[in-house]
Design a protein around this motif. Structure first.
Motif, mmCIF file in Angstrom:
data_model
loop_
_atom_site.group_PDB
_atom_site.id
_atom_site.type_symbol
_atom_site.label_atom_id
_atom_site.label_comp_id
_atom_site.label_asym_id
_atom_site.label_seq_id
_atom_site.Cartn_x
_atom_site.Cartn_y
_atom_site.Cartn_z
ATOM 1 N N ILE A 65 0.847 -1.184 0.000
ATOM 2 C CA ILE A 65 0.000 0.000 0.000
ATOM 3 C C ILE A 65 0.884 1.236 0.000
ATOM 4 C CG2 ILE A 65 -1.823 1.231 1.198
ATOM 5 C CD1 ILE A 65 -2.614 -1.386 2.490
ATOM 6 N N GLY A 66 0.708 2.077 -1.001
ATOM 7 C CA GLY A 66 1.554 3.259 -1.128
ATOM 8 C C GLY A 66 0.955 4.453 -0.410
ATOM 9 N N GLY A 67 1.819 5.378 0.012
ATOM 10 C CA GLY A 67 1.325 6.560 0.731
ATOM 11 C C GLY A 67 0.601 6.131 1.991
ATOM 12 N N GLY A 103 -13.042 7.658 3.533
ATOM 13 C CA GLY A 103 -12.289 8.359 2.506
ATOM 14 C C GLY A 103 -12.861 8.113 1.126
ATOM 15 N N PRO A 104 -12.402 8.877 0.142
ATOM 16 C CA PRO A 104 -12.933 8.769 -1.214
ATOM 17 C C PRO A 104 -12.675 7.395 -1.827
ATOM 18 C CG PRO A 104 -11.256 10.512 -1.060
ATOM 19 C CD PRO A 104 -11.346 9.880 0.274
ATOM 20 N N PRO A 105 -13.418 7.055 -2.869
ATOM 21 C CA PRO A 105 -13.243 5.752 -3.515
ATOM 22 C C PRO A 105 -11.833 5.587 -4.081
ATOM 23 C CG PRO A 105 -15.127 6.939 -4.453
ATOM 24 C CD PRO A 105 -14.445 7.877 -3.524
ATOM 25 N N GLY A 106 -11.356 4.368 -4.053
ATOM 26 C CA GLY A 106 -10.097 4.058 -4.730
ATOM 27 C C GLY A 106 -8.853 4.482 -3.989
ATOM 28 N N THR A 107 -8.945 4.790 -2.702
ATOM 29 C CA THR A 107 -7.763 5.227 -1.973
ATOM 30 C C THR A 107 -7.081 4.081 -1.239
ATOM 31 O OG1 THR A 107 -9.310 5.939 -0.278
ATOM 32 C CG2 THR A 107 -8.362 7.636 -1.663
ATOM 33 N N GLY A 108 -7.666 2.883 -1.290
ATOM 34 C CA GLY A 108 -6.989 1.733 -0.696
ATOM 35 C C GLY A 108 -7.621 1.221 0.588
ATOM 36 N N LYS A 109 -8.894 1.522 0.807
ATOM 37 C CA LYS A 109 -9.547 1.063 2.041
ATOM 38 C C LYS A 109 -9.660 -0.462 2.065
ATOM 39 C CE LYS A 109 -13.098 3.786 1.297
ATOM 40 N NZ LYS A 109 -12.523 4.489 0.119
ATOM 41 N N THR A 110 -10.082 -1.028 0.947
ATOM 42 C CA THR A 110 -10.183 -2.483 0.882
ATOM 43 C C THR A 110 -8.809 -3.118 1.071
ATOM 44 O OG1 THR A 110 -12.008 -2.188 -0.674
ATOM 45 C CG2 THR A 110 -11.057 -4.390 -0.514
ATOM 46 N N ILE A 250 5.057 1.113 -6.549
ATOM 47 C CA ILE A 250 4.486 -0.207 -6.277
ATOM 48 C C ILE A 250 3.814 -0.776 -7.528
ATOM 49 C CG2 ILE A 250 2.618 -1.385 -5.025
ATOM 50 C CD1 ILE A 250 3.240 0.484 -2.657
ATOM 51 N N GLN A 251 3.051 0.083 -8.208
ATOM 52 C CA GLN A 251 2.278 -0.414 -9.342
ATOM 53 C C GLN A 251 3.144 -0.715 -10.573
ATOM 54 O OE1 GLN A 251 -0.514 -1.441 -8.881
ATOM 55 N NE2 GLN A 251 -1.562 -0.232 -7.302
ATOM 56 N N THR A 252 4.378 -0.189 -10.600
ATOM 57 C CA THR A 252 5.232 -0.486 -11.752
ATOM 58 C C THR A 252 6.285 -1.540 -11.427
ATOM 59 O OG1 THR A 252 6.566 1.430 -11.143
ATOM 60 C CG2 THR A 252 4.984 1.749 -12.904
ATOM 61 N N SER A 274 -6.466 9.149 -7.355
ATOM 62 C CA SER A 274 -6.524 8.174 -6.267
ATOM 63 C C SER A 274 -5.587 7.019 -6.592
ATOM 64 C CB SER A 274 -7.952 7.643 -6.126
ATOM 65 O OG SER A 274 -8.267 6.848 -7.242
ATOM 66 N N GLY A 275 -5.372 6.146 -5.615
ATOM 67 C CA GLY A 275 -4.546 4.973 -5.855
ATOM 68 C C GLY A 275 -5.092 4.132 -6.998
ATOM 69 N N ALA A 276 -6.410 4.010 -7.045
ATOM 70 C CA ALA A 276 -7.029 3.203 -8.097
ATOM 71 C C ALA A 276 -6.781 3.839 -9.462
ATOM 72 C CB ALA A 276 -8.515 3.050 -7.840
HETATM 73 P P1 ADP Z 1 -11.170 1.611 -1.903
HETATM 74 O O1 ADP Z 1 -11.556 0.394 -1.152
HETATM 75 O O2 ADP Z 1 -10.660 2.722 -1.040
HETATM 76 O O3 ADP Z 1 -12.218 2.094 -2.848
HETATM 77 P P2 ADP Z 1 -9.342 -0.208 -3.074
HETATM 78 O O4 ADP Z 1 -8.557 -0.639 -1.906
HETATM 79 O O5 ADP Z 1 -10.442 -1.093 -3.523
HETATM 80 O O6 ADP Z 1 -9.923 1.246 -2.812
HETATM 81 O O7 ADP Z 1 -8.336 0.094 -4.273
HETATM 82 C C1 ADP Z 1 -8.581 -0.329 -5.579
HETATM 83 C C2 ADP Z 1 -7.270 -0.606 -6.296
HETATM 84 O O8 ADP Z 1 -6.519 0.589 -6.448
HETATM 85 C C3 ADP Z 1 -6.366 -1.524 -5.512
HETATM 86 O O9 ADP Z 1 -6.615 -2.848 -5.848
HETATM 87 C C4 ADP Z 1 -4.977 -1.094 -5.947
HETATM 88 O O10 ADP Z 1 -4.621 -1.679 -7.167
HETATM 89 C C5 ADP Z 1 -5.145 0.385 -6.189
HETATM 90 N N1 ADP Z 1 -4.797 1.176 -5.005
HETATM 91 C C6 ADP Z 1 -5.630 2.002 -4.331
HETATM 92 N N2 ADP Z 1 -5.000 2.611 -3.322
HETATM 93 C C7 ADP Z 1 -3.733 2.173 -3.334
HETATM 94 C C8 ADP Z 1 -2.573 2.435 -2.532
HETATM 95 N N3 ADP Z 1 -2.609 3.302 -1.509
HETATM 96 N N4 ADP Z 1 -1.427 1.789 -2.838
HETATM 97 C C9 ADP Z 1 -1.375 0.928 -3.866
HETATM 98 N N5 ADP Z 1 -2.420 0.639 -4.663
HETATM 99 C C10 ADP Z 1 -3.595 1.251 -4.422
#
Ligand code: ADP
Ligand code: MG
Ligand code: ZN
Length: 496
Positions: A65-67, A103-110, A250-252, A274-276
């Motif tokens: 998880i980045g950041g 937090g907003p969508p796609g920030t890495g909550k899951t 991380i992603q690269t 966002s991370g996503a």
């Molecule tokens: P959320 O649950 O906050 O909507 P997710 O955890 O489902 O976000 O993130 C979706 C995808 O985006 C992850 O599978 C990952 O590939 C990427 N991603 C999001 N946040 C991060 C992060 N902080 N570091 C690395 N990858 C991230």
């Protein structure tokens, strides 16, 4: 399991019979049928349960998880309750039952929730709020019960002494109860969740921890936030520049990128992603490289990918050559103003139609600024108006392509007035007469337009030449544009 067995034995028997010269057709059909049924049964099994568990192969670690350094630290601290449960118990500390990630969508909550399971060596089961909502009253509540039961069952089965139940989109079931739209089904589901959480004991084995996620913490029922429920809230915000860089790294990791690719620059240019979105950006860049049959991902692939994530796929729109020329002139107007107002600010110029836009100048965003000065606001207005002004300069007329630009410019002018930065001085924005406001905005826009014309007119010949090149090449990097821009400036100095 059963499926593989049927398949294996089936194939063996069929081959054997075929070898003996027996007619194998009925056999094959029967096996096919059995196989089909087993697939259906298995599918139904998972669908009706309505939740998922984490396979060992997709374990997430906090290092992936980045950041999110603060959020990660807070979460790990909270999780130490699970890791050192004996110590906690001996001190008589109330156990933590629920953690809310907001937090907003796609920030890495899951991702965080999954990493939490790995970190604490817990089983992980998850469901999304929307999966609990059905037409039939009571279904949601029984699904909640099943989810917790499954968590405990899996923990026992796998010999782990803790389980993490992750509930995504908790706002769907956890919105304020009885708030006008009081829906019985939602209420029952939420009540069941609260009951499960209240019933959880420190001493129970396995220990269950609930992690929930939402981007609408403001609408959550206060009952959820009481002590002993989700009494720990952790903010998972959009990443800052360092965070974006970390995520890009991380992603690269598993992608071949060319040596000259500057991830730091990309992190700088992707303010607000966002991370996503960053993940999607690296993926798109790889796809573009593949399309060109390249073995490495190059800077320009990343650049196009940023445009794509921001504006969508290139559209099938095919503007006429005259239109393309006009778009090129328009965008160069924006770019020149941008570079003049804030050197180094042009990231990419393109005239490939994407989404609603025919062309686009992507700017390097201001580094996370919270305050703007009058100069900066006026500068942004110049950039916004420069598209139309350039068209006027080259073609002697304007097109409909600038309506968004004008809207943006008047919004900026309005901000200038309401923040007391205009000729009207300090004003009470709420009691300002509409006609006075409109008049002042018009005055400001006219003035800035004049200054933008003065800014662009020395570049008339330059725009004419460069726009042809842009039509041919479709896009231009910030660096090549800056090179041209510097030459223009020295040329002008020489003439003067
Ligand atoms: P959320 O649950 O906050 O909507 P997710 O955890 O489902 O976000 O993130 C979706 C995808 O985006 C992850 O599978 C990952 O590939 C990427 N991603 C999001 N946040 C991060 C992060 N902080 N570091 C690395 N990858 C991230
Ligand atoms: Mg998610
Ligand atoms: Zn424009």
């Amino acid at each position: 399991m059963i499926r593989e067995a049927i398949l294996g034995i089936g194939i063996a028997v069929t081959v054997f019979c075929g070898y003996l010269g027996v007619n194998v057709l009925p056999f094959t059909l029967l096996i096919g049928l059995l196989f089909g049924i087993s697939v259906l049964v298995e599918k139904r099994g998972t669908v009706s349960a309505g939740h998922r568990e984490q396979a060992a192969s997709q374990q997430v670690e906090f290092d992936n998880i980045g950041g999110q350094e603060t959020a990660k630290r807070e979460l790990m601290e909270a999780l130490d309750f699970l890791r050192h449960r004996d110590k906690i118990r001996s001190l008589g500390i109330r156990p933590l039952k629920g953690i809310l990630l907001t937090g907003p969508p796609g920030t890495g909550k899951t991702l965080m929730a999954k990493a939490a399971a790995t970190y604490t060596d817990s089983v992980f089961v998850s469901a999304s709020g929307s999966e609990f909502v059905e037409m039939y009253v009571g279904v949601g509540a029984s699904r909640v019960r099943e989810l917790f039961k499954k968590a405990r069952y899996l923990a026992k089965k796998e010999g782990k002494d803790s389980a993490i139940v992750f509930i995504d989109e908790i706002d769907v079931i956890g919105g304020k109860r009885g708030g006008g739209q009081g829906h019985q089904e939602y209420d029952q589901t939420l009540n069941q969740l609260l009951t499960e959480m209240d019933g959880m004991q420190t001493t129970s084995n396995p220990l269950v921890l609930v992690i929930a996620a939402t981007n609408r913490v403001d609408i959550l029922d206060p009952a959820l936030l009481r002590p002993g429920r989700f009494d720990r809230q952790i903010k998972v915000d959009l990443p800052d520049k360092e965070g974006r860089l970390h995520i890009l790294r991380i992603q690269t990791r598993s992608k071949p990128i060319a040596d000259d690719v500057d991830l730091e620059m990309i992190a700088k240019e992707t303010y607000g992603f966002s991370g996503a979105q960053l993940e999607s950006l690296t993926n798109e860049a790889a796809i573009l490289a593949l399309r060109e049959d390249k073995t490495k991902i190059e800077t320009r692939h990343f650049r196009d990918a940023v445009d794509k994530v921001l504006l969508g796929e290139k559209t099938g729109k095919r503007p006429s050559p005259e239109e393309l020329h006009r778009v090129a002139v328009h965008e160069l107007g924006h770019a020149i103003a941008s570079e003049a107002v804030r050197p180094g600010s042009v990231a990419h110029i393109t005239i490939a139609p994407r989404g609603n836009a025919l062309g686009f100048v992507r700017q390097v965003p201001h580094h996370d600024a919270y305050l703007y000065t009058k100069d900066q606001l006026e500068g942004q207005m110049k950039v916004a108006l420069a598209g139309a002004v350039a068209e006027e300069l080259i073609f002697g007329n304007r097109s409909t392509g600038a309506s968004n630009d004008f809207q943006q410019a008047s919004n900026l002018a309005r901000t200038l007035v309401t923040c007391g930065l205009s000729g009207l001085g300090i004003v009470d924005a709420e009691n300002l007469q509409q006609s006075v406001l409109d008049e002042e905005i018009r005055r400001i826009l006219a003035e800035i337009e004049k200054r933008t014309q003065e800014l662009l007119s020395p570049y008339k010949t330059g725009i004419e030449q460069l726009s042809k090149r842009l039509v041919e090449e479709e896009s231009m990097s910030g660096e090549s544009f800056r090179e041209w821009f510097k030459q223009q400036q020295t040329g002008q100095l020489a003439l003067a």
